[in-house]
Design an enzyme around this catalytic site. Structure first.
Site, PDB file in Angstrom:
ATOM      1  N   ARG A  89       0.829  -1.203   0.000  1.00 49.54           N
ATOM      2  CA  ARG A  89       0.000   0.000   0.000  1.00 49.54           C
ATOM      3  C   ARG A  89       0.866   1.258   0.000  1.00 49.54           C
ATOM      4  O   ARG A  89       0.576   2.242  -0.689  1.00 49.54           O
ATOM      5  CB  ARG A  89      -0.904   0.003   1.232  1.00 49.54           C
ATOM      6  CG  ARG A  89      -1.829   1.223   1.265  1.00 49.54           C
ATOM      7  CD  ARG A  89      -2.518   1.365   2.591  1.00 49.54           C
ATOM      8  NE  ARG A  89      -3.430   2.506   2.573  1.00 49.54           N
ATOM      9  CZ  ARG A  89      -3.965   3.053   3.641  1.00 49.54           C
ATOM     10  NH1 ARG A  89      -3.702   2.553   4.827  1.00 49.54           N
ATOM     11  NH2 ARG A  89      -4.778   4.082   3.547  1.00 49.54           N
ATOM     12  N   HIS A  93       0.744   4.464  -2.580  1.00 49.49           N
ATOM     13  CA  HIS A  93       0.538   5.841  -2.127  1.00 49.49           C
ATOM     14  C   HIS A  93       1.719   6.728  -2.495  1.00 49.49           C
ATOM     15  O   HIS A  93       1.546   7.922  -2.738  1.00 49.49           O
ATOM     16  CB  HIS A  93       0.305   5.863  -0.619  1.00 49.49           C
ATOM     17  CG  HIS A  93      -1.106   5.516  -0.232  1.00 49.49           C
ATOM     18  ND1 HIS A  93      -1.882   6.313   0.594  1.00 49.49           N
ATOM     19  CD2 HIS A  93      -1.883   4.460  -0.572  1.00 49.49           C
ATOM     20  CE1 HIS A  93      -3.077   5.753   0.740  1.00 49.49           C
ATOM     21  NE2 HIS A  93      -3.094   4.626   0.047  1.00 49.49           N
ATOM     22  N   ASP A  94       2.901   6.174  -2.519  1.00 44.81           N
ATOM     23  CA  ASP A  94       4.060   6.955  -2.940  1.00 44.81           C
ATOM     24  C   ASP A  94       3.948   7.305  -4.411  1.00 44.81           C
ATOM     25  O   ASP A  94       4.097   8.467  -4.801  1.00 44.81           O
ATOM     26  CB  ASP A  94       5.346   6.162  -2.679  1.00 44.81           C
ATOM     27  CG  ASP A  94       6.592   6.965  -3.035  1.00 44.81           C
ATOM     28  OD1 ASP A  94       6.638   8.173  -2.729  1.00 44.81           O
ATOM     29  OD2 ASP A  94       7.526   6.380  -3.626  1.00 44.81           O
ATOM     30  N   VAL A  97       1.266   9.972  -5.584  1.00 43.72           N
ATOM     31  CA  VAL A  97       1.494  11.372  -5.204  1.00 43.72           C
ATOM     32  C   VAL A  97       2.953  11.737  -5.447  1.00 43.72           C
ATOM     33  O   VAL A  97       3.841  11.205  -4.790  1.00 43.72           O
ATOM     34  CB  VAL A  97       1.135  11.602  -3.722  1.00 43.72           C
ATOM     35  CG1 VAL A  97       1.278  13.094  -3.375  1.00 43.72           C
ATOM     36  CG2 VAL A  97      -0.286  11.126  -3.427  1.00 43.72           C
ATOM     37  N   GLY A  99       4.803  10.845  -7.837  1.00 46.41           N
ATOM     38  CA  GLY A  99       5.546   9.818  -8.546  1.00 46.41           C
ATOM     39  C   GLY A  99       6.277   8.899  -7.587  1.00 46.41           C
ATOM     40  O   GLY A  99       6.314   9.122  -6.379  1.00 46.41           O
ATOM     41  N   ASN A 123      -3.426   9.661   4.527  1.00 49.38           N
ATOM     42  CA  ASN A 123      -2.336   8.722   4.788  1.00 49.38           C
ATOM     43  C   ASN A 123      -2.221   8.337   6.257  1.00 49.38           C
ATOM     44  O   ASN A 123      -1.288   7.622   6.638  1.00 49.38           O
ATOM     45  CB  ASN A 123      -1.001   9.312   4.306  1.00 49.38           C
ATOM     46  CG  ASN A 123      -0.826   9.220   2.801  1.00 49.38           C
ATOM     47  OD1 ASN A 123      -1.442   8.379   2.150  1.00 49.38           O
ATOM     48  ND2 ASN A 123       0.009  10.076   2.249  1.00 49.38           N
ATOM     49  N   HIS A 223      -6.204  -5.729  -3.743  1.00 48.85           N
ATOM     50  CA  HIS A 223      -7.158  -5.895  -2.648  1.00 48.85           C
ATOM     51  C   HIS A 223      -7.476  -7.361  -2.393  1.00 48.85           C
ATOM     52  O   HIS A 223      -8.418  -7.678  -1.683  1.00 48.85           O
ATOM     53  CB  HIS A 223      -8.438  -5.109  -2.931  1.00 48.85           C
ATOM     54  CG  HIS A 223      -8.339  -3.675  -2.554  1.00 48.85           C
ATOM     55  ND1 HIS A 223      -9.355  -2.781  -2.739  1.00 48.85           N
ATOM     56  CD2 HIS A 223      -7.317  -2.967  -1.995  1.00 48.85           C
ATOM     57  CE1 HIS A 223      -8.977  -1.586  -2.304  1.00 48.85           C
ATOM     58  NE2 HIS A 223      -7.748  -1.679  -1.855  1.00 48.85           N
ATOM     59  N   THR A 224      -6.707  -8.248  -2.973  1.00 50.45           N
ATOM     60  CA  THR A 224      -6.837  -9.667  -2.652  1.00 50.45           C
ATOM     61  C   THR A 224      -6.279  -9.943  -1.257  1.00 50.45           C
ATOM     62  O   THR A 224      -6.510 -11.009  -0.693  1.00 50.45           O
ATOM     63  CB  THR A 224      -6.092 -10.521  -3.694  1.00 50.45           C
ATOM     64  OG1 THR A 224      -6.295 -11.895  -3.407  1.00 50.45           O
ATOM     65  CG2 THR A 224      -4.598 -10.248  -3.685  1.00 50.45           C
ATOM     66  N   ASP A 276     -11.005  -9.286   0.809  1.00 52.70           N
ATOM     67  CA  ASP A 276     -11.288 -10.580   0.185  1.00 52.70           C
ATOM     68  C   ASP A 276     -11.802 -11.526   1.268  1.00 52.70           C
ATOM     69  O   ASP A 276     -11.031 -12.016   2.090  1.00 52.70           O
ATOM     70  CB  ASP A 276     -10.000 -11.112  -0.449  1.00 52.70           C
ATOM     71  CG  ASP A 276     -10.149 -12.501  -1.066  1.00 52.70           C
ATOM     72  OD1 ASP A 276     -11.215 -13.118  -0.880  1.00 52.70           O
ATOM     73  OD2 ASP A 276      -9.191 -12.968  -1.705  1.00 52.70           O
ATOM     74  N   THR A 279     -10.231 -15.572   0.753  1.00 52.30           N
ATOM     75  CA  THR A 279      -8.827 -15.880   1.063  1.00 52.30           C
ATOM     76  C   THR A 279      -8.120 -14.583   1.449  1.00 52.30           C
ATOM     77  O   THR A 279      -7.292 -14.069   0.687  1.00 52.30           O
ATOM     78  CB  THR A 279      -8.122 -16.534  -0.142  1.00 52.30           C
ATOM     79  OG1 THR A 279      -8.248 -15.669  -1.290  1.00 52.30           O
ATOM     80  CG2 THR A 279      -8.727 -17.886  -0.473  1.00 52.30           C
TER      81      THR A 279
END
Length: 357
Positions: A89, A93-94, A97, A99, A123, A223-224, A276, A279
């Protein structure tokens, strides 16, 4: 989507749909309301940005960099499994915003009027384990190759390591990013997806980063793994778009379980639920099958199946894990080239990832 340690999670959570088990998620791990999970695109084209990076960038200056980072990520994953989704994550996020330049790692200077990215409201849920992973890896790399490897590259390598450690594909990471000099909380809100973003809004954001429709659907597959706080999906459960009822696109069993965990008012802010439900701890393609079964947790997740433009890609990714893994590796390389900084005019090689040189 983050909160404490994975050790408190019940083993029974790993069976079928786990709806009843959602109730036990007090103060647990989370990762983000969208891994998905980038920043302003640079003036260069995507092809030009890719040419700035290479697989063998440190072949002469620090040939053991990937092994050094791997020794840290392996230990982190054993000690705190939440480090996996937290670091993946963090990489998203890096990149979204400013690059992929490590700017999310910079701490706000004491007395500064401008907060750094990591202290932006959007954040605040970024888990400490993600930052700790980079800090430890950077310290080890600096001890062997001082002043050579950027924080941005270490974050990109660590994110790949955790994708693989959680069961996902192992792919080669192009390197050569320099660390950015700008980190401002004010630049975060317009550059991150929302839990309730529409497909149109998501597409506009992803297109602004040089990413396409398939990249949106494939990168959402992160998002698995991971979890989200109730606040990110509460609107779907009780008063969806002012209807005073739930989102009609959510499975009734999931709705019941989530309502028991997340009351309309006065709930525990630390309670989380898995992206998820089948699993939650393994990096696989079950996320897409869940969307077909109306088991998407966030509105922005479920929207990918509801929209006719993205539904075929969801169905394709859900049919074959290898196909998803291949596409995910390609999408991560594309995302990892966004807004790359090179040279001392635009970047630096920070020895301490939290402060400018």
């Amino acid at each position: 989507m983050l909160s404490s340690s994975s050790s408190s999670l019940p083993a029974s959570f790993a069976s079928n749909l786990f709806f009843g088990c959602l109730l036990t998620f007090n103060v647990i791990i989370l990762t983000s309301h969208f891994p998905t999970g980038l920043s302003k695109p640079g003036t260069n084209t995507t092809q030009q940005r890719h040419r700035q990076l290479s697989y063998g960038y440190y072949a002469r200056t620090c040939p053991q960099v990937e092994q050094l980072v791997a020794s840290v990520t392996n230990q982190q994953y054993k000690n705190a499994p939440v480090s996996g989704p937290a670091t993946i994550r963090l990489f998203f996020h890096d990149c979204f915003v400013e690059g992929c330049d490590g700017s999310v790692l910079i701490a706000t200077k004491q007395g500064s009027k401008e907060l750094a990215e990591r202290d932006a409201v959007d954040n605040k849920d970024l888990r400490a384990e993600g930052f700790e992973t980079v800090t430890k890896a950077k310290a080890l790399v600096e001890s062997k190759c001082p002043g050579v490897v950027s924080c941005a590259d270490i974050l990109a390598i660590a994110a790949r390591d955790f994708v693989h450690l959680t069961g996902g594909p192992y792919y080669q990471v192009k390197k050569g990013r320099w660390d950015g000099k700008i980190s401002a909380a004010s630049r975060v809100p317009p550059n991150l997806p929302r839990a309730n973003s529409t497909v149109n809004e998501l597409l506009k954001l992803f297109n602004s980063k040089g990413l396409k429709l398939q990249d949106l659907v494939v990168l959402s597959g992160a998002h698995t793994i991971g979890f989200a706080h109730c606040k990110h999906f509460l609107g779907r459960l009780y008063d969806y778009k002012g209807s005073k009822g739930p989102d009609p696109s959510i499975d009734s069993r999931l709705l019941k379980a989530l309502r028991m965990s997340c009351p309309h008012y006065g709930g525990n802010a630390d309670i989380v639920a898995p992206f998820d439900v089948t699993t939650p701890f393994g990096f696989d393609h079950a996320y897409y099958g869940n969307l077909e079964a109306k088991l998407g947790l966030l509105s922005s997740d479920q929207a990918l199946f509801m929209d006719p433009r993205t539904r075929p890609i969801v169905q394709e990714m859900g049919k074959e894990k290898d196909r998803f893994f291949q596409a995910f590796a390609v999408a991560m390389e594309k995302m990892g080239a966004i807004g790359v900084k090179r040279g001392r005019k635009h970047g630096e090689k920070r020895r301490d990832c939290t402060v400018h040189m």
